[in-house]
Design an enzyme around this catalytic site. Sequence first.
Site, PDB file in Angstrom:
ATOM      1  N   SER A  71       0.832  -1.206   0.000  1.00 48.58           N
ATOM      2  CA  SER A  71       0.000   0.000   0.000  1.00 48.58           C
ATOM      3  C   SER A  71       0.865   1.254   0.000  1.00 48.58           C
ATOM      4  O   SER A  71       0.625   2.196  -0.763  1.00 48.58           O
ATOM      5  CB  SER A  71      -0.932   0.016   1.216  1.00 48.58           C
ATOM      6  N   ASN A 151      -5.198  -9.440  -7.773  1.00 49.12           N
ATOM      7  CA  ASN A 151      -5.255 -10.180  -6.517  1.00 49.12           C
ATOM      8  C   ASN A 151      -6.514 -11.015  -6.346  1.00 49.12           C
ATOM      9  O   ASN A 151      -6.532 -11.956  -5.572  1.00 49.12           O
ATOM     10  CB  ASN A 151      -5.092  -9.221  -5.334  1.00 49.12           C
ATOM     11  N   SER A 199       5.364  -6.443  -1.889  1.00 51.04           N
ATOM     12  CA  SER A 199       5.094  -6.616  -0.467  1.00 51.04           C
ATOM     13  C   SER A 199       5.536  -7.993  -0.009  1.00 51.04           C
ATOM     14  O   SER A 199       5.188  -9.004  -0.632  1.00 51.04           O
ATOM     15  CB  SER A 199       3.591  -6.431  -0.219  1.00 51.04           C
ATOM     16  N   HIS A 201       4.775  -9.962   2.524  1.00 50.93           N
ATOM     17  CA  HIS A 201       3.875 -10.999   3.065  1.00 50.93           C
ATOM     18  C   HIS A 201       3.080 -11.746   1.995  1.00 50.93           C
ATOM     19  O   HIS A 201       2.348 -12.684   2.296  1.00 50.93           O
ATOM     20  CB  HIS A 201       2.954 -10.434   4.155  1.00 50.93           C
ATOM     21  N   THR A 237      13.820   4.821  11.097  1.00 54.84           N
ATOM     22  CA  THR A 237      14.818   3.756  11.246  1.00 54.84           C
ATOM     23  C   THR A 237      14.327   2.511  10.519  1.00 54.84           C
ATOM     24  O   THR A 237      13.175   2.109  10.668  1.00 54.84           O
ATOM     25  CB  THR A 237      15.051   3.466  12.748  1.00 54.84           C
ATOM     26  N   CYS A 324     -16.143  -6.105   2.635  1.00 56.13           N
ATOM     27  CA  CYS A 324     -16.908  -5.388   3.642  1.00 56.13           C
ATOM     28  C   CYS A 324     -16.433  -3.946   3.646  1.00 56.13           C
ATOM     29  O   CYS A 324     -15.351  -3.636   4.134  1.00 56.13           O
ATOM     30  CB  CYS A 324     -16.682  -6.017   5.002  1.00 56.13           C
TER      31      CYS A 324
END
Length: 396
Positions: A71, A151, A199, A201, A237, A324
């Site tokens: 994102s 996706n 990304s 994950h 950081t 949702c």
Amino acid sequence: MQIYADNAATTKMSEAAIEAMNDCMRNWWGNPSSLYTIGQKAKEKLEEAREEIAAIINASPREIIFTSGGSESDNQALLTAAAKGNRSGKKHIISSAFEHHAILHTLNKLKKNGFEVTLLPVHENGVIRLDELEAAIREDTCLVTIMTANNEIGTIQPIAEIGELCRRRGVIFHTDAVQAVGHLPIDVKAQNIDMLSASAHKFHGPKGVGFLYARKGIILQNLIEGGAQERGKRAGTENLPGITAMAAALKEAAANMERDNAHKTEIRDYLIKGLSEIHHSALNGDAKQRLAGNVNFSFEGIEGESILILLDQMGISASSGSACTSGALDPSHVLLAIGRIHDVAHGSLRLTIGEDITREQADYMIDSVKKVVAHLRSFSPVWRDLTEGKKEFILK
Ligand SMILES: *Cc1c(COP(=O)(O)O)cnc(C)c1O
């Protein structure tokens, strides 16, 4: 039987990624900006991860900046192109109707700031057409942003051809490659990609970390102001445990990509064949030009949410064609974009399989989905209307 079939939502961290993360937290906990040895050791780890990631997509390390995920990378890429557009008076952007919300919502924000946005249709097969893209490019187009792989329905766009066209017309090309990195070969040079979002994950790395590739010469716009980390383009950081784990996950995914895709494709096609036996159902998106792990079906006469609850009781984690939003169930904008009507889009199921999927698990999923669909139809008023001829079937 327990089956995780929602790998497009997130993936389980690989052992290599967990090990890299633990090693970093135990041994390389210094601040990469510190000048003493402990800090400089951490800095070395950071740059090693950057080099490894850059090599996998054929970028140079200086073209990679680390972010908090897909994102953030999407937001930064779009705001960067918009800032350039603002400076040159070019305020037209081309995208597609089925992008991720990180793109679509950012485009809406840009519209409020005077940008004009053209969303290309993705057609019934879930793929944009190059002639339509070419026709949409104008003198004042500052950016084309098209996702590499969707996706929800997994369809893959002709990225190299889009890149070539944009380069020829002098337009910046960004791609949200969050579903593609680690799953499809990416070569930012050969594919003429100017900016790319990824990304961790989604390829067995940790959540909350990702990267943005920006071709040399593109001056990134900061989203976060502060320190001079990431060459001043992303303050804060660095998330070193996340970044080293991301590099470890991506190295493994890239090394095994061919083997994993061959296996997933075989099981995917087996699932598609099995689920096609359900009457009044349809596969969403092109059957071949799609990610190896993606199966997405619509079943007439049922609600996706109830399929999910029943499948969960049978040990299967899956996803549906509804999102949702503000407490209400809206049919997915992706399914609407490929022409599914509301009722049909609501009865959709996405199964995104992982590398360790087995034939036995596929059989169990086919069997379970068949049972659940039959059960839900047995008391669905919509299904009764359809079978009694009061409503017309849309799917064969
Ligand atoms: C998951 C996903 C994102 C968002 O990534 P995060 O790291 O969760 O912010 C963006 N685009 C696509 C296509 C995705 O699948």
